[in-house]
Design a protein around this motif. Structure first.
Motif, short mmCIF file in Angstrom:
data_model
loop_
_atom_site.label_atom_id
_atom_site.label_comp_id
_atom_site.label_asym_id
_atom_site.label_seq_id
_atom_site.Cartn_x
_atom_site.Cartn_y
_atom_site.Cartn_z
N ARG A 129 0.85 -1.10 0.17
CA ARG A 129 -0.03 0.06 -0.05
C ARG A 129 0.89 1.30 0.03
O ARG A 129 1.96 1.32 0.24
CB ARG A 129 -1.11 0.14 1.19
CG ARG A 129 -0.40 0.16 2.69
CD ARG A 129 -1.48 0.16 3.44
NE ARG A 129 -0.77 0.27 4.96
CZ ARG A 129 -1.86 0.52 5.89
NH1 ARG A 129 -3.13 0.33 5.84
NH2 ARG A 129 -1.47 0.49 7.24
N TYR A 130 0.33 2.51 -0.51
CA TYR A 130 1.08 3.74 -0.47
C TYR A 130 0.43 4.67 0.36
O TYR A 130 -0.85 4.71 0.55
CB TYR A 130 0.84 4.12 -1.93
CG TYR A 130 1.51 5.56 -2.21
CD1 TYR A 130 2.86 5.62 -1.96
CD2 TYR A 130 0.66 6.70 -2.56
CE1 TYR A 130 3.36 6.83 -2.33
CE2 TYR A 130 1.22 7.67 -2.91
CZ TYR A 130 2.68 7.96 -2.75
OH TYR A 130 3.23 9.36 -3.28
N HIS A 131 1.25 5.45 1.04
CA HIS A 131 0.66 6.44 1.95
C HIS A 131 1.09 7.74 1.41
O HIS A 131 2.20 8.30 1.39
CB HIS A 131 1.65 6.35 3.29
CG HIS A 131 1.31 5.10 4.31
ND1 HIS A 131 0.39 5.18 5.12
CD2 HIS A 131 1.98 3.79 3.94
CE1 HIS A 131 0.28 3.90 5.42
NE2 HIS A 131 1.20 3.22 4.86
N PRO A 132 -0.02 8.38 0.87
CA PRO A 132 0.09 9.76 0.29
C PRO A 132 0.33 10.72 1.35
O PRO A 132 0.14 10.53 2.70
CB PRO A 132 -1.47 10.11 -0.39
CG PRO A 132 -1.95 9.02 0.40
CD PRO A 132 -1.48 7.86 0.65
N ILE A 133 0.85 11.76 1.06
CA ILE A 133 1.23 12.89 2.04
C ILE A 133 -0.06 13.61 3.01
O ILE A 133 -0.04 13.49 4.20
CB ILE A 133 1.96 14.07 1.56
CG1 ILE A 133 3.27 13.55 0.85
CG2 ILE A 133 2.00 15.28 2.34
CD1 ILE A 133 3.98 14.55 0.09
N ALA A 134 -1.28 13.36 2.18
CA ALA A 134 -2.50 13.85 2.72
C ALA A 134 -3.15 12.77 2.36
O ALA A 134 -3.79 12.66 1.03
CB ALA A 134 -2.87 15.31 2.28
N GLY A 135 -4.14 12.25 3.02
CA GLY A 135 -5.04 11.26 2.71
C GLY A 135 -4.95 9.72 3.47
O GLY A 135 -3.83 9.61 4.02
N LYS A 136 -5.86 8.96 2.90
CA LYS A 136 -5.71 7.41 3.68
C LYS A 136 -4.76 6.65 2.83
O LYS A 136 -4.66 6.95 1.67
CB LYS A 136 -7.19 6.94 3.86
CG LYS A 136 -8.05 7.52 4.78
CD LYS A 136 -9.31 6.97 4.84
CE LYS A 136 -10.17 7.64 5.86
NZ LYS A 136 -11.70 7.18 5.87
N PRO A 137 -4.08 5.48 3.40
CA PRO A 137 -3.29 4.61 2.69
C PRO A 137 -4.17 4.15 1.42
O PRO A 137 -5.28 3.96 1.53
CB PRO A 137 -3.02 3.67 3.61
CG PRO A 137 -3.26 4.22 4.84
CD PRO A 137 -4.35 5.29 4.88
N VAL A 138 -3.35 3.84 0.40
CA VAL A 138 -4.08 3.28 -0.83
C VAL A 138 -3.45 1.87 -0.99
O VAL A 138 -2.31 1.58 -1.13
CB VAL A 138 -3.72 4.12 -2.03
CG1 VAL A 138 -4.39 3.61 -3.30
CG2 VAL A 138 -4.04 5.57 -1.92
N ALA A 139 -4.50 0.84 -1.23
CA ALA A 139 -4.13 -0.45 -1.29
C ALA A 139 -3.69 -0.58 -2.84
O ALA A 139 -4.33 0.00 -3.63
CB ALA A 139 -5.50 -1.31 -0.84
#
Length: 346
Positions: free
Chosen positions: A31-41
């Motif tokens: 998963r990816y953790h954008p600077i702002a927002g929830k983690p993306v699967a």
């Protein structure tokens, strides 16, 4: 109970990506953790996960090319751990490398292409070509870790032959050069003292370029420096003993003019510490003038003063100084003794 950590599954990921091992011990999701927002699967396919992140950040169009690997490399921990001088060198090496191979996918580069770059594309600069391919090898390692390729092709090709330098200034010539420099004004006197220090202490320029007064310990008669090339994450200090022959040099170093409150020993006319690039440019200009005025018979580099120290140390004490963890490196690179002495049979 917290999630079991699995460092191996996280190798080669882009910044802000996370590997999440499953309880079955086999599956890993990303998963990816954008600077702002929830983690993306991102799913369980590593290559596809990396591609999704690149697409999200608008850099997916050249994924896997040498250009993209160079950008990714500069965000990775292995880049952050490099010294500033090495980073600057790599940026210089990248210019020609990217001009030739930047748009090429790592998957398409074969050992034969590496050999052609070394022997044909850069035939006029064989040593620089070796440095550029060393950088390319680092980028290929990134591609291997990310799963773009399986084997680093750079490791299958021999580098160009490099002949180690064999020259070091003679004591009389070095003394004349330093004396000439000191007669040309305050700023060149500073550089003359730097050359004298390198010749008497054997330290790399980067190790004493920002030398401070507190590092000169008169009580214990040592100058405390940090070795520039560290390996295995260890830090190693070097204590240079102040010999009677160096006492006059140390006194002159302390007497150099500097702004009030400034502790740096070697400063420019503006009262700032020298930068490595600024010093290099100055040294090249000085050496050209010294040759034109017949002060020296042949050009020598500032780094040759480390070889001068090594050679004179061996002549004076009968042994090589401890400059490297492996003494054979010191002997191979810096010992420029021209006459070998051995005893005959009795």
């Amino acid at each position: 109970m917290g999630r079991k950590r699995d460092r191996a599954s996280g190798f080669g990921l882009l910044p802000r990506m996370e590997a999440r091992p499953w309880s079955d011990g086999k599956t890993v999701s990303y998963r990816y953790h954008p600077i702002a927002g929830k983690p993306v699967a991102l799913g369980t396919d590593k290559r596809a996960a990396i591609q999704k992140v690149l697409d999200m950040n608008g850099s997916g169009q050249d994924t896997g090319t040498i250009d993209e690997l160079w950008r990714a490399y500069q965000l990775m921990p292995q880049w952050i751990r490099l010294g500033d001088r090495t980073k600057n060198d790599y940026k210089v090496y990248s210019e020609k490398l990217l001009a030739v191979m930047g748009k090429v996918s790592a998957r398409l580069i074969r050992p034969a292409d590496i050999a052609r770059y070394l022997r044909v594309e850069r035939a006029d600069a064989p040593v620089r070509a070796n440095r550029e391919i060393a950088l390319l090898s680092n980028l290929m390692n990134v591609a291997v870790e990310r799963g773009n390729i399986d084997v680093n092709p750079c490791k299958q090709v021999k580098r160009n032959l490099e002949r180690p330098r064999t020259e070091a200034p003679e004591p009389e010539e070095l003394a004349a050069f330093i004396h000439w420099l000191k007669r040309q004004g305050q700023q060149r006197e500073v550089i003359a003292l730097m050359a004298e220090f390198a010749a008497m202490a054997g330290s790399r320029r980067i190790e004493f370029l920002h030398l401070t007064l507190p590092q000169i310990d008169d009580g214990k008669s040592v100058i405390r420096l940090m070795r520039a090339k560290q390996h295995g994450g260890s830090k190693r200090t070097e204590n240079v003993n102040i010999t009677p022959a160096m006492e006059g040099l140390v006194a002159r170093l302390k007497a150099l003019p500097r702004p009030d409150g400034c502790l740096t020993v070697f400063v420019t006319r503006n009262g700032n510490p020298y930068t490595d690039s600024g010093f290099s440019s100055n040294w090249q200009k000085i050496m050209r003038e010294a040759i034109e005025q017949n002060i020296v018979s042949r050009r020598f580099t500032f780094h040759d003063l480390r070889a001068y120290y090594t050679t004179q140390h061996k002549a004076q004490y009968g042994t090589l100084p401890e400059l490297h963890a492996d003494g054979s490196t010191t002997a191979k690179v810096y010992d420029r003794t021209r006459i070998s002495v051995r005893k005959g049979l009795g």
